[in-house]
Structure formats: structure tokens, C-alpha cells
Design a protein around this motif. Structure first.
Motif, PDB file in Angstrom:
ATOM      1  N   THR A   1     -18.170  -5.381 -37.607  1.00  0.00           N
ATOM      2  CA  THR A   1     -18.625  -6.427 -38.518  1.00  0.00           C
ATOM      3  C   THR A   1     -18.880  -7.738 -37.779  1.00  0.00           C
ATOM      4  O   THR A   1     -17.987  -8.286 -37.129  1.00  0.00           O
ATOM      5  CB  THR A   1     -17.586  -6.669 -39.630  1.00  0.00           C
ATOM      6  N   GLY A   2     -20.116  -8.210 -37.838  1.00  0.00           N
ATOM      7  CA  GLY A   2     -20.475  -9.488 -37.233  1.00  0.00           C
ATOM      8  C   GLY A   2     -20.879  -9.425 -35.782  1.00  0.00           C
ATOM      9  O   GLY A   2     -21.107 -10.470 -35.166  1.00  0.00           O
ATOM     10  N   ALA A   3     -20.992  -8.223 -35.225  1.00  0.00           N
ATOM     11  CA  ALA A   3     -21.331  -8.107 -33.796  1.00  0.00           C
ATOM     12  C   ALA A   3     -22.276  -6.936 -33.561  1.00  0.00           C
ATOM     13  O   ALA A   3     -22.119  -5.874 -34.169  1.00  0.00           O
ATOM     14  CB  ALA A   3     -20.071  -7.946 -32.960  1.00  0.00           C
ATOM     15  N   MET A   4     -23.235  -7.138 -32.662  1.00  0.00           N
ATOM     16  CA  MET A   4     -24.224  -6.111 -32.348  1.00  0.00           C
ATOM     17  C   MET A   4     -24.512  -6.094 -30.854  1.00  0.00           C
ATOM     18  O   MET A   4     -24.113  -7.000 -30.121  1.00  0.00           O
ATOM     19  CB  MET A   4     -25.531  -6.383 -33.113  1.00  0.00           C
ATOM     20  N   LYS A   5     -25.220  -5.046 -30.445  1.00  0.00           N
ATOM     21  CA  LYS A   5     -25.735  -4.987 -29.085  1.00  0.00           C
ATOM     22  C   LYS A   5     -27.129  -4.392 -29.140  1.00  0.00           C
ATOM     23  O   LYS A   5     -27.527  -3.790 -30.142  1.00  0.00           O
ATOM     24  CB  LYS A   5     -24.815  -4.142 -28.194  1.00  0.00           C
ATOM     25  N   ARG A   6     -27.869  -4.596 -28.090  1.00  0.00           N
ATOM     26  CA  ARG A   6     -29.179  -3.965 -28.022  1.00  0.00           C
ATOM     27  C   ARG A   6     -29.005  -2.453 -27.983  1.00  0.00           C
ATOM     28  O   ARG A   6     -28.114  -1.948 -27.302  1.00  0.00           O
ATOM     29  CB  ARG A   6     -29.932  -4.439 -26.774  1.00  0.00           C
TER      30      ARG A   6
ATOM     31  N   ALA B   1     -20.117 -13.631 -25.142  1.00  0.00           N
ATOM     32  CA  ALA B   1     -20.553 -14.004 -26.492  1.00  0.00           C
ATOM     33  C   ALA B   1     -19.580 -14.989 -27.133  1.00  0.00           C
ATOM     34  O   ALA B   1     -19.988 -15.985 -27.742  1.00  0.00           O
ATOM     35  CB  ALA B   1     -20.696 -12.761 -27.360  1.00  0.00           C
ATOM     36  N   MET B   2     -18.285 -14.730 -26.992  1.00  0.00           N
ATOM     37  CA  MET B   2     -17.293 -15.598 -27.607  1.00  0.00           C
ATOM     38  C   MET B   2     -17.307 -16.995 -26.985  1.00  0.00           C
ATOM     39  O   MET B   2     -17.123 -18.000 -27.669  1.00  0.00           O
ATOM     40  CB  MET B   2     -15.890 -14.985 -27.472  1.00  0.00           C
TER      41      MET B   2
ATOM     42  N   LEU C   1      -9.080 -13.869 -32.944  1.00  0.00           N
ATOM     43  CA  LEU C   1     -10.157 -13.010 -32.473  1.00  0.00           C
ATOM     44  C   LEU C   1     -10.653 -12.132 -33.620  1.00  0.00           C
ATOM     45  O   LEU C   1      -9.857 -11.648 -34.432  1.00  0.00           O
ATOM     46  CB  LEU C   1      -9.670 -12.132 -31.318  1.00  0.00           C
ATOM     47  N   PRO C   2     -11.961 -11.914 -33.698  1.00  0.00           N
ATOM     48  CA  PRO C   2     -12.496 -11.049 -34.751  1.00  0.00           C
ATOM     49  C   PRO C   2     -12.037  -9.604 -34.572  1.00  0.00           C
ATOM     50  O   PRO C   2     -11.718  -9.172 -33.458  1.00  0.00           O
ATOM     51  CB  PRO C   2     -14.006 -11.182 -34.575  1.00  0.00           C
TER      52      PRO C   2
ATOM     53  N   TYR D   1     -12.820  -2.483 -30.814  1.00  0.00           N
ATOM     54  CA  TYR D   1     -13.889  -1.734 -30.137  1.00  0.00           C
ATOM     55  C   TYR D   1     -13.281  -0.937 -28.970  1.00  0.00           C
ATOM     56  O   TYR D   1     -12.370  -1.410 -28.303  1.00  0.00           O
ATOM     57  CB  TYR D   1     -14.967  -2.689 -29.630  1.00  0.00           C
ATOM     58  N   PRO D   2     -13.755   0.284 -28.729  1.00  0.00           N
ATOM     59  CA  PRO D   2     -13.163   1.112 -27.655  1.00  0.00           C
ATOM     60  C   PRO D   2     -13.575   0.667 -26.248  1.00  0.00           C
ATOM     61  O   PRO D   2     -14.366   1.307 -25.576  1.00  0.00           O
ATOM     62  CB  PRO D   2     -13.692   2.515 -27.978  1.00  0.00           C
TER      63      PRO D   2
END
Length: 247
Positions: free
Chosen positions: A39-44, A57-58, A100-101, A107-108
Motif C-alpha cells: 500500500t502506497g509503494a510501487m516499482k517499475r 525513496a524514504m 515506517l510504512p 516486503y520480502p
């Protein structure tokens, strides 16, 4: 999209601030340009991100003080001789009150994350830039990293390990050490740092002005059953006192 290097996370809030509405972001995910990592984070799509890409990013997209610190920062600078078995541990520090989100912690990643929030040092003091692939992230420089190690000692980190790490930081600038010590709010950390630096006999130690550093009042027992050091009013383990002495 071109403003952020490959290998870094793209935060939804940052994209929205750049004019990419949540609806447009959703369309990008549907078109397989972007993929969610939480939630709230993406990657190409197809891009591989690691903890440094998330840290970038942070730091750069939302301005958090989050950084790699303590022994993990020293290891990145080749100053730690401790070999880790199994999954690597990454120690992260942030300012008190920073949370921290969920995606960041769940995330693994290839590493186990240990996060500590504290206000015992100013957020930007003593940090350096560390280059990883095609971008840079802020991590603790040697002096700040040792102070963070001592902040974790003795519960989260062994005092002997801290001392052995202190032995390896022999080329510090006295002025930067002075500023860190004057700005540090932890009496325990400052006393341990000065005790260890003097015991190691680093050349920069004699240039530190102790009169400008608030070392508090009263005795501090770091570990019960240790030996009292009158100069710094701390009680430390006997093995630390004896370390390096010859019979």
C-alpha cells in the motif's frame, strides 16, 4: 518517472505530488508500467528493488531521516570484520516519532530489518553519502555509527564488539567528533565513547575538548558486577578493562 533512478521505490504520495493522480497511477498498474509492492509503494514493472532502493525513496521522496546506521553502516564502509551467518541484518535509525510504512517492514527484502527511533542525535549530523549501483543513500559516517552502536549496547549489541569496532576508526576528524559529542543527549553513550577512544589511544582523541561536552553527573553502571572507571564515572565489564593488556 525519469526523475527517479532505476532500482528505487516510487511512493504513491510522491507521484501524486508530481501530478500523477491515484486514478492515473491505477491505470499505469493496469497497463503493467508499474506494479505495487504494498500500500502506497510501487516499482517499475520488471525492476528489482532492494532495501537501498526503498531507503532512497524514504529519504528523497518524503524527507525522512531514516538511514542505515550502527554496525550496518560500518560494514558498508568496510570497517566491520564481523561475518554474518544466514540472512544479513540491516540496522536502521530514524528520528523519534517517525514511523515506517507497513510495506517497508513487510516486503520480502534480502535482509532482516531492525529499526530504532531515537532523538539522541540530530537527524542530519554525521551522515555520509553511500553509492549503491546508480544512486546514493545517506548512511551514518564512522563516528555517528559508533555512537549508535553504543546507544544499542549492552542490550542489543555487545560492548566488546563496540570496542573492537572503535579500534578501526583511527582517521576521524576531531572537529566532527567534537560536534557529534556536543550534540549527543545520551550521557551513557558519550562516556562510553570517550572511555573507549582513550583506551584505544586514537590520535584524534587528544584534540577533543572535554570541557565542552556535557557528561552529566553521578555514576553510571553499564553492566552490573563490572569495574568502576573514575575518570568517566562508569562501571564496565572486567573483560573490557583487561582487553589489550599484557601479563
Amino acid at each position: 518517472m525519469q526523475l527517479q533512478p532505476y532500482g528505487t521505490v516510487l511512493l504513491s504520495s510522491w507521484l501524486s505530488g508530481k501530478g500523477y493522480s491515484p486514478e492515473l497511477q491505477k491505470r499505469y498498474r493496469s497497463s503493467k508500467w508499474l506494479e505495487s509492492i504494498g500500500t502506497g509503494a510501487m516499482k517499475r514493472t520488471g525492476d528489482k528493488v532492494d532495501i537501498e532502493g526503498a531507503l532512497y525513496a524514504m529519504q528523497n521522496q518524503v524527507g525522512m531521516s531514516l538511514h542505515i546506521g550502527a554496525g550496518s553502516a560500518l560494514a558498508l564502509q568496510g570497517r566491520s570484520h564481523y561475518l554474518e551467518m544466514g540472512k544479513k541484518e540491516i540496522i536502521l535509525f530514524g528520528q523519534e516519532g517517525e514511523k515506517l510504512p507497513k510495506w517497508f517492514m513487510t516486503y520480502p527484502w534480502d535482509s532482516v530489518l531492525n529499526y530504532y527511533s531515537s532523538a539522541f542525535l540530530p537527524p542530519d549530523l554525521g551522515l555520509i553519502e553511500h553509492e549503491t549501483r546508480n544512486f546514493k543513500v545517506k548512511i551514518s559516517g564512522p563516528a555517528r555509527a559508533i555512537l549508535e552502536c553504543l546507544y544499542l549496547a549492552p542490550k542489543e549489541m555487545a560492548l566488546m564488539e563496540c570496542y573492537e569496532l572503535m579500534e578501526g576508526i583511527n582517521n576521524l576528524r576531531p572537529s566532527s567528533v567534537q560536534e557529534l559529542l556536543e550534540s549527543c543527549s545520551s550521557v551513557k553513550v558519550k562516556r562510553l565513547f570517550l572511555f573507549m577512544a582513550k583506551k584505544v589511544a586514537h590520535s584524534w582523541y587528544k584534540h577533543i575538548n572535554l570541557s565542552k561536552i556535557d557528561l552529566g553527573k553521578g555514576k553510571r553502571s553499564i553492566l552490573p558486577g563490572g569495574i568502576y572507571v573514575p575518570e568517566f564515572e562508569i562501571t564496565v565489564p572486567k573483560e573490557l578493562i583487561d582487553y589489550g593488556t599484557t601479563l
